[in-house]
Structure formats: structure tokens, C-alpha cells
Design an enzyme around this catalytic site. Structure first.
Site, mmCIF file in Angstrom:
data_model
loop_
_atom_site.group_PDB
_atom_site.id
_atom_site.type_symbol
_atom_site.label_atom_id
_atom_site.label_comp_id
_atom_site.label_asym_id
_atom_site.label_seq_id
_atom_site.Cartn_x
_atom_site.Cartn_y
_atom_site.Cartn_z
ATOM 1 N N CYS A 143 0.871 -1.549 0.354
ATOM 2 C CA CYS A 143 -0.378 -0.167 0.059
ATOM 3 C C CYS A 143 1.072 1.465 -0.107
ATOM 4 C CB CYS A 143 -0.847 0.020 1.443
ATOM 5 S SG CYS A 143 -2.401 -1.043 1.125
ATOM 6 N N HIS A 197 -3.122 7.208 1.831
ATOM 7 C CA HIS A 197 -3.672 5.967 1.768
ATOM 8 C C HIS A 197 -4.712 5.915 2.582
ATOM 9 C CE1 HIS A 197 -4.347 2.347 0.641
ATOM 10 N NE2 HIS A 197 -3.948 1.339 2.059
ATOM 11 N N ASN A 230 -10.089 -0.065 -0.462
ATOM 12 C CA ASN A 230 -8.655 -0.059 -0.333
ATOM 13 C C ASN A 230 -7.991 -0.261 -1.196
ATOM 14 O OD1 ASN A 230 -6.024 -0.311 0.367
ATOM 15 N ND2 ASN A 230 -6.392 -0.929 2.173
HETATM 16 O O1 UT7 Z 1 -3.938 -0.790 3.910
HETATM 17 C C1 UT7 Z 1 -3.077 -1.689 4.414
HETATM 18 C C2 UT7 Z 1 -3.232 -1.246 5.531
HETATM 19 N N1 UT7 Z 1 -4.496 -2.030 6.396
HETATM 20 C C3 UT7 Z 1 -5.284 -1.130 6.815
HETATM 21 O O2 UT7 Z 1 -5.096 0.256 7.597
HETATM 22 C C4 UT7 Z 1 -6.407 -2.099 8.306
HETATM 23 C C5 UT7 Z 1 -6.272 -1.725 9.455
HETATM 24 N N2 UT7 Z 1 -7.466 -2.475 9.874
HETATM 25 C C6 UT7 Z 1 -9.158 -1.644 9.767
HETATM 26 O O3 UT7 Z 1 -8.611 -1.133 9.008
HETATM 27 C C7 UT7 Z 1 -9.471 -2.074 10.973
HETATM 28 O O4 UT7 Z 1 -8.967 -3.084 11.742
HETATM 29 C C8 UT7 Z 1 -10.768 -3.182 10.858
HETATM 30 C C9 UT7 Z 1 -11.277 -2.440 9.744
HETATM 31 C C10 UT7 Z 1 -10.151 -4.530 9.240
HETATM 32 C C11 UT7 Z 1 -11.283 -3.875 11.286
HETATM 33 O O5 UT7 Z 1 -12.374 -3.241 12.548
HETATM 34 P P1 UT7 Z 1 -11.583 -3.362 13.778
HETATM 35 O O6 UT7 Z 1 -12.518 -2.050 14.942
HETATM 36 O O7 UT7 Z 1 -10.004 -3.479 14.094
HETATM 37 O O8 UT7 Z 1 -12.527 -4.675 14.451
HETATM 38 P P2 UT7 Z 1 -11.994 -6.270 14.384
HETATM 39 O O9 UT7 Z 1 -10.927 -7.026 13.879
HETATM 40 O O10 UT7 Z 1 -11.399 -5.765 16.011
HETATM 41 O O11 UT7 Z 1 -13.274 -7.341 14.594
HETATM 42 C C12 UT7 Z 1 -14.229 -7.345 15.121
HETATM 43 C C13 UT7 Z 1 -15.537 -7.930 14.923
HETATM 44 C C14 UT7 Z 1 -15.107 -9.034 15.247
HETATM 45 O O12 UT7 Z 1 -15.823 -9.874 16.092
HETATM 46 P P3 UT7 Z 1 -16.045 -11.343 17.450
HETATM 47 O O13 UT7 Z 1 -14.253 -11.423 17.880
HETATM 48 O O14 UT7 Z 1 -15.204 -9.174 18.134
HETATM 49 O O15 UT7 Z 1 -17.025 -11.049 18.257
HETATM 50 C C15 UT7 Z 1 -14.750 -9.903 13.627
HETATM 51 O O16 UT7 Z 1 -15.104 -11.040 14.050
HETATM 52 O O17 UT7 Z 1 -16.232 -7.940 14.029
HETATM 53 C C16 UT7 Z 1 -16.215 -9.532 13.534
HETATM 54 N N3 UT7 Z 1 -16.136 -8.740 11.604
HETATM 55 C C17 UT7 Z 1 -17.142 -8.618 11.133
HETATM 56 N N4 UT7 Z 1 -18.352 -8.255 10.932
HETATM 57 C C18 UT7 Z 1 -18.651 -8.461 10.389
HETATM 58 C C19 UT7 Z 1 -14.714 -9.398 10.651
HETATM 59 N N5 UT7 Z 1 -14.896 -8.485 9.863
HETATM 60 C C20 UT7 Z 1 -16.184 -8.451 9.574
HETATM 61 C C21 UT7 Z 1 -16.989 -8.298 8.196
HETATM 62 N N6 UT7 Z 1 -18.124 -8.236 8.921
HETATM 63 N N7 UT7 Z 1 -16.760 -8.117 7.241
#
Ligand code: UT7
Length: 325
Positions: free
Chosen positions: A115, A252, A282
Site C-alpha cells: 500500500c 492512503h 482500499n
Molecule cells: O492498506 C494496508 C493497511 N491496512 C489497514 O490499515 C487496515 C487496518 N485495520 C482496519 O482497518 C480494521 O482493523 C478493520 C476494518 C480491518 C477491522 O476493524 P476492527 O474494529 O479492528 O474490528 P476487529 O478486527 O477487532 O473485529 C471486530 C469483530 C470481530 O468479532 P468478535 O471477535 O468481536 O466477535 C470480527 O469477527 O467484527 C467481526 N468482523 C466482522 N463482522 C462483520 C470482522 N470482519 C467482519 C465483517 N463483517 N466483514
């Protein structure tokens, strides 16, 4: 004092026609529009058509940038392209674009910084131009990231999209101060200890296959806000400029929450942030030039404006570039 500068002569972009909404994804992945919008700010993304390659999109963005620069392809003697998703393992997709543009001179190559690729490519091209080795560079970020996605992994497949953006950088002479047009400073970093937090689980040397993107999103998020703020401050310190001098912040586009958090951390008002993540998702190395093109063509970024670019991606890699437009 006269010093060499790399001035932006033109910008262009291309988005594939197919728009995929969050509701479209929710038909076959256990997710919802509400979750995706709340956690990432993404409402839709574009996916390349069957048979549409990274180089096809890169070519369209490059052609648009040349038209905007009012330059002929034959003026270009350097192409630096930053695809995470090249057409082939080799040759470099940049050489395919070079051939399609009818250019048979100069050099064309790909770089890999995921990225952060576009910011890396800007810095690489800037150094070649400042050294006097080339005169006019096409710098391209282009991705068919949809082809790296595992559509059974809801934690990644809802976040990414396809597209391409390009700028033309031309060697020019400046006075040596921050009033000069062109790339004023660029700062690149990497830290390979974080490989396992964002990577693709395949490749020619390991599995002889392409693989799928894997990410521990929460860890990437945590590092992103800190690293991005640090590398922005580095650019300001190097030039003696302050955040108040920045006209446009073109980051980005990974996640709206990261961009909001970064803007807050560095004290930049929301209205100076160019935000396209809602419409594009993204798009990895394509996201910064796609956002640049949007803000130039809609009249926000004007000649003489101070534009701050940053990116962070797999590796980890991260970087910033400060450009007087
Ligand atoms: O471009 C390269 C760099 N990449 C980035 O900068 C990405 C950085 N990270 C992020 O943008 C965020 O961490 C995400 C958008 C990927 C995720 O958001 P988050 O607030 O960190 O969520 P999380 O990973 O902590 O997940 C929270 C919950 C989980 O469930 P439990 O364990 O709390 O029950 C996941 O299983 O959300 C669940 N979950 C989803 N639910 C519905 C994860 N993906 C999904 C989904 N739909 N697509």
C-alpha cells in the site's frame, strides 16, 4: 541557489466499471453494510472485469495523466509502477505499459511496497530526476487487488478494491526553498518484523501459487496511526513547515477511522483531508493517485498548493511526501 526539483506536470486515474456495494458482498459473505461502514467507512468498491489486467488499468491512468500534462508518451523516459498485483510474476507490468504507450527508450520497472508503493515510487522517481538520469517520469499505482482476496474471509474481502492512478513528474529547476514547485521532501521506512500482520500466503518461491491476503487488522490499525503521524512530522521537520501550511492531505485510503485518527493526532482540520475510501475501498498502491486525481479534477488542489501524501502497508512499509503542486 538553483536546485533540481521534480514537478507534477499531470495526473490521471481509472476505475473499472463494475461497482460492488456492501450489500452485494453481504449476499455471499457473513457481513453487513452497517458493520463495513461503521468499522471502515467503505460503502462500495470497484472490481476489474474478467480479463481486465492491472496493466490495462495502469495504461488508462497513464494516458489520462499524459493528456492532463499535455505531453506526448515519447517525452517519458522513466516509468516507475507500484503494483502489489502485477499481471505476471515477471516481467514488470511497467514494461507492458511502456510497450503499450509505444515507448522504446528509457527504463520501466515495478517496485513492491504494497500500500505504500505509490509514495515509494514518487520518492524513487524524484531521486532519479534530481540526479539528472531521466527527464520525465510516469509514476503509477495500479491494482487488481480483488484477485488476491479470499471471499470466505470476511475480515479482509470487504475492505479492498481495484483501480489505477498516475502522475507525470518532470525535472525542473527550483530556488531551493519551500516555495518551489515539486517534491519538497520524501521519507520512507520499513520494519520487516511485522511481516505476519499483513501478507499474502503464496508466491513463486514459497508455494508456486498466488495466494490470498491475510491481515491482523487490529494490529495494523494500531501501528498505522502511530507510524503515519511520525512520518508526517518527519516531513514537516525536514522542511521547517507546519501543519497549518498544508493545503491538502491526501493519505492512503485504508480506513476512514485511521484517517480521522491521523488528522486529529496531527491537528489537521477534516476539510483538508481528501477522502475517497467510501467510494473506492482500499485500492492499495492506487489509492493515493486516485485520490489526487479526484481532488485535482474537482478543483480542490490548485497550482502552488502544498499537498501532503502518506501511506502505510504490508512489511510494514510506510512513508510520506510533501509536494508543492
Ligand atoms: O492498506 C494496508 C493497511 N491496512 C489497514 O490499515 C487496515 C487496518 N485495520 C482496519 O482497518 C480494521 O482493523 C478493520 C476494518 C480491518 C477491522 O476493524 P476492527 O474494529 O479492528 O474490528 P476487529 O478486527 O477487532 O473485529 C471486530 C469483530 C470481530 O468479532 P468478535 O471477535 O468481536 O466477535 C470480527 O469477527 O467484527 C467481526 N468482523 C466482522 N463482522 C462483520 C470482522 N470482519 C467482519 C465483517 N463483517 N466483514
Amino acid at each position: 541557489m538553483s536546485i533540481p526539483r521534480s514537478v507534477v506536470a499531470g495526473v490521471g486515474s481509472y476505475l473499472p466499471a463494475r461497482v460492488v456495494t456492501n450489500d452485494d458482498l453481504a449476499k455471499f459473505v457473513d457481513t453487513s453494510d452497517e458493520w463495513i461502514v461503521e468499522r471502515s467507512g467503505i460503502r462500495q468498491r470497484h472490481f476489474a472485469a474478467d480479463g481486465e489486467l492491472t496493466s490495462d488499468m495502469a495504461l488508462k491512468a497513464a494516458e489520462a495523466a499524459l493528456v492532463h500534462a499535455q505531453m506526448d508518451a515519447q517525452d517519458i523516459d522513466l516509468i516507475v509502477m507500484a503494483p502489489t498485483t502485477p499481471d505476471n510474476t515477471f516481467p514488470a507490468s511497467a514494461t507492458t505499459v511502456q510497450a503499450a504507450l509505444g515507448i522504446h527508450h528509457g527504463a520501466a520497472f515495478d517496485i513492491q511496497a504494497v500500500c505504500s508503493g505509490f509514495v515509494y515510487a514518487v520518492s524513487i522517481a524524484d531521486n532519479f530526476l534530481k540526479a539528472g538520469q531521466f527527464k520525465n517520469a510516469l509514476v503509477i499505482g495500479a491494482e487488481t487487488f480483488s484477485r488476491l482476496l479470499d471471499f470466505e474471509d470476511r475480515t479482509t474481502c470487504v475492505l479492498f478494491g481495484d483501480g489505477a492512478g498516475a502522475i507525470v513528474l518532470s525535472a525542473s529547476e527550483g530556488e531551493g526553498g519551500v516555495a518551489d514547485r515539486g517534491v519538497l521532501t520524501a521519507h520512507l521506512h520499513s520494519d520487516g518484523r511485522h511481516k505476519e500482520k499483513l501478507y499474502v500466503d503464496g508466491g513463486p518461491s514459497s508455494t508456486q501459487s498466488v495466494g490470498h491476503v491475510r491481515m491482523i487488522g487490529r494490529d495494523v490499525f494500531r501501528h498505522a496511526v502511530v507510524n503515519i503521524a511520525d512520518v508526517i512530522n518527519e516531513a514537516l521537520e525536514a522542511t521547517g513547515l507546519t501543519i497549518a501550511d498544508i493545503n491538502w492531505f491526501v493519505p492512503h485510503q485504508a480506513n476512514k477511522r485511521i484517517l480521522d485518527g491521523t488528522a486529529k493526532r496531527i491537528g489537521l482540520p477534516e476539510e483538508k483531508v481528501v477522502m475517497t475510501v467510501g467510494e473506492h475501498g482500499n485500492t492499495s498502491a492506487a489509492s493515493v493517485p486516485l485520490a489526487l486525481d479526484k481532488a485535482v479534477k474537482d478543483g480542490r488542489i490548485k497550482r502552488g498548493d502544498l499537498v501532503l501524501l502518506e501511506a502505510m502497508g504490508g512489511g510494514f512499509t510506510w512513508g510520506s511526501a510533501l509536494i508543492r503542486w
